[in-house]
Design a protein around this motif. Sequence first.
Motif, PDB file in Angstrom:
ATOM      1  N   LYS A 143       0.850  -1.129  -0.052  1.00 15.23           N
ATOM      2  CA  LYS A 143       0.213   0.212  -0.043  1.00 15.23           C
ATOM      3  C   LYS A 143       0.713   1.286   0.133  1.00 15.23           C
ATOM      4  O   LYS A 143       0.551   2.371  -0.659  1.00 15.23           O
ATOM      5  CB  LYS A 143      -0.680   0.189   1.198  1.00 15.23           C
ATOM      6  CG  LYS A 143      -2.026  -1.054   1.249  1.00 15.23           C
ATOM      7  CD  LYS A 143      -2.903  -1.094  -0.185  1.00 15.23           C
ATOM      8  CE  LYS A 143      -3.995  -1.633   0.006  1.00 15.23           C
ATOM      9  NZ  LYS A 143      -5.056  -1.748  -1.282  1.00 15.23           N
ATOM     10  N   ALA A 144       2.107   1.154   0.789  1.00 12.33           N
ATOM     11  CA  ALA A 144       2.782   2.330   0.764  1.00 12.33           C
ATOM     12  C   ALA A 144       3.415   2.757  -0.641  1.00 12.33           C
ATOM     13  O   ALA A 144       3.780   3.876  -0.991  1.00 12.33           O
ATOM     14  CB  ALA A 144       3.880   2.239   1.770  1.00 12.33           C
ATOM     15  N   ALA A 145       3.809   1.615  -1.535  1.00 11.46           N
ATOM     16  CA  ALA A 145       4.262   1.857  -2.723  1.00 11.46           C
ATOM     17  C   ALA A 145       3.340   2.902  -3.602  1.00 11.46           C
ATOM     18  O   ALA A 145       3.733   3.563  -4.614  1.00 11.46           O
ATOM     19  CB  ALA A 145       4.486   0.596  -3.292  1.00 11.46           C
ATOM     20  N   LEU A 146       2.103   2.791  -3.422  1.00 12.53           N
ATOM     21  CA  LEU A 146       0.971   3.414  -4.023  1.00 12.53           C
ATOM     22  C   LEU A 146       1.207   5.003  -3.814  1.00 12.53           C
ATOM     23  O   LEU A 146       0.690   5.958  -4.576  1.00 12.53           O
ATOM     24  CB  LEU A 146      -0.435   2.991  -4.046  1.00 12.53           C
ATOM     25  CG  LEU A 146      -0.370   1.320  -4.358  1.00 12.53           C
ATOM     26  CD1 LEU A 146      -1.749   0.979  -4.105  1.00 12.53           C
ATOM     27  CD2 LEU A 146      -0.495   1.698  -6.053  1.00 12.53           C
ATOM     28  N   HIS A 147       1.686   5.300  -2.673  1.00 17.79           N
ATOM     29  CA  HIS A 147       1.665   6.873  -2.325  1.00 17.79           C
ATOM     30  C   HIS A 147       2.601   7.726  -3.258  1.00 17.79           C
ATOM     31  O   HIS A 147       2.184   8.554  -3.858  1.00 17.79           O
ATOM     32  CB  HIS A 147       2.189   6.835  -0.932  1.00 17.79           C
ATOM     33  CG  HIS A 147       0.969   6.290   0.068  1.00 17.79           C
ATOM     34  ND1 HIS A 147       1.172   6.585   1.448  1.00 17.79           N
ATOM     35  CD2 HIS A 147      -0.346   5.882  -0.095  1.00 17.79           C
ATOM     36  CE1 HIS A 147       0.151   5.850   1.975  1.00 17.79           C
ATOM     37  NE2 HIS A 147      -0.595   5.591   0.823  1.00 17.79           N
ATOM     38  N   PRO A 148       3.993   7.409  -3.249  1.00 16.54           N
ATOM     39  CA  PRO A 148       4.772   8.125  -4.295  1.00 16.54           C
ATOM     40  C   PRO A 148       4.365   8.074  -5.664  1.00 16.54           C
ATOM     41  O   PRO A 148       4.492   8.816  -6.418  1.00 16.54           O
ATOM     42  CB  PRO A 148       6.078   7.657  -3.894  1.00 16.54           C
ATOM     43  CG  PRO A 148       6.032   6.058  -3.682  1.00 16.54           C
ATOM     44  CD  PRO A 148       4.806   6.069  -2.743  1.00 16.54           C
ATOM     45  N   TRP A 149       3.978   6.497  -6.144  1.00 16.55           N
ATOM     46  CA  TRP A 149       3.424   6.530  -7.452  1.00 16.55           C
ATOM     47  C   TRP A 149       2.344   7.632  -7.510  1.00 16.55           C
ATOM     48  O   TRP A 149       2.190   8.200  -8.620  1.00 16.55           O
ATOM     49  CB  TRP A 149       2.899   5.219  -7.778  1.00 16.55           C
ATOM     50  CG  TRP A 149       1.974   4.968  -8.702  1.00 16.55           C
ATOM     51  CD1 TRP A 149       2.522   4.807 -10.021  1.00 16.55           C
ATOM     52  CD2 TRP A 149       0.582   5.102  -9.112  1.00 16.55           C
ATOM     53  NE1 TRP A 149       1.613   4.455 -11.048  1.00 16.55           N
ATOM     54  CE2 TRP A 149       0.589   4.766 -10.366  1.00 16.55           C
ATOM     55  CE3 TRP A 149      -0.193   5.210  -8.178  1.00 16.55           C
ATOM     56  CZ2 TRP A 149      -0.997   4.915 -10.899  1.00 16.55           C
ATOM     57  CZ3 TRP A 149      -1.711   5.271  -8.711  1.00 16.55           C
ATOM     58  CH2 TRP A 149      -1.970   4.933 -10.128  1.00 16.55           C
TER      59      TRP A 149
END
Length: 246
Positions: free
Chosen positions: A153-159
């Motif tokens: 889920k955290a990977a989707l934040h900078p994306w």
Amino acid sequence: MPKLAVVSGGGTGIGRAIAEELAAEHEVVLLGRRAEVLRRTAEELSGEHRLVRAVVADLCEPDEVRRAADEITAGDRTVDVLVNNAGGNFAPQPAEDLSTLREQYLRNLGGNVLPVVLLTQALLPALRRPGGRIVTVTSIAAFRGNASYGAAKAALHPWSTELAARLAGAGITVNVVAPGYVGGTEFYRDRMTPEFHRQRSAQAPVGRGGTVADVAGLVGYLAGATAGFVTGQIIQINGGALMGRG
């Protein structure tokens, strides 16, 4: 022609509530893998002034994503709102064995990141310019909690923030909604006991757990015309269970 909203993972829980929220002003397409669940939800949410339909696809598979995008945009339809809600915790139990640990991370990264990235990329040419809205639902776990699920889920934040910067000039907003504990959904499955609910609800200073309607209301705002100056944001909705991060 009515405005068009696409909601992945729209058959149950938070996704269903978001679809119902958006159906007041949009034609809504529900996306997911479970044909019967999607069909039933589409029938239940459709009405005299609401049109909800289902498109079945495995959003981890590029060919199926392309097919779904072609079906959604047939006739040169413009997509006004894309809500990326599909995902889940596909490895809830911690592992110590390296092979199992690797598999857990791959399952959660694949099951949570690929549906968002692939579907967004496939529908991007059809997003309304200006005025398009992209909202991705992540989780409080991106800030704390289950390692492989939280990492996915955290990977989707900078994306999302990178995409927001890229699309701002076209008048498309991109935001993230990160819910805390929301009871009454499939996410917790057999863990949902009265004691579990009490403990999770007590983490929020407001004194209760969240509801699917809480999340749907926030997504509805971000999808609306008055949210055009809100982009690149990670908005938590957790009753104060985790404050000051976004």
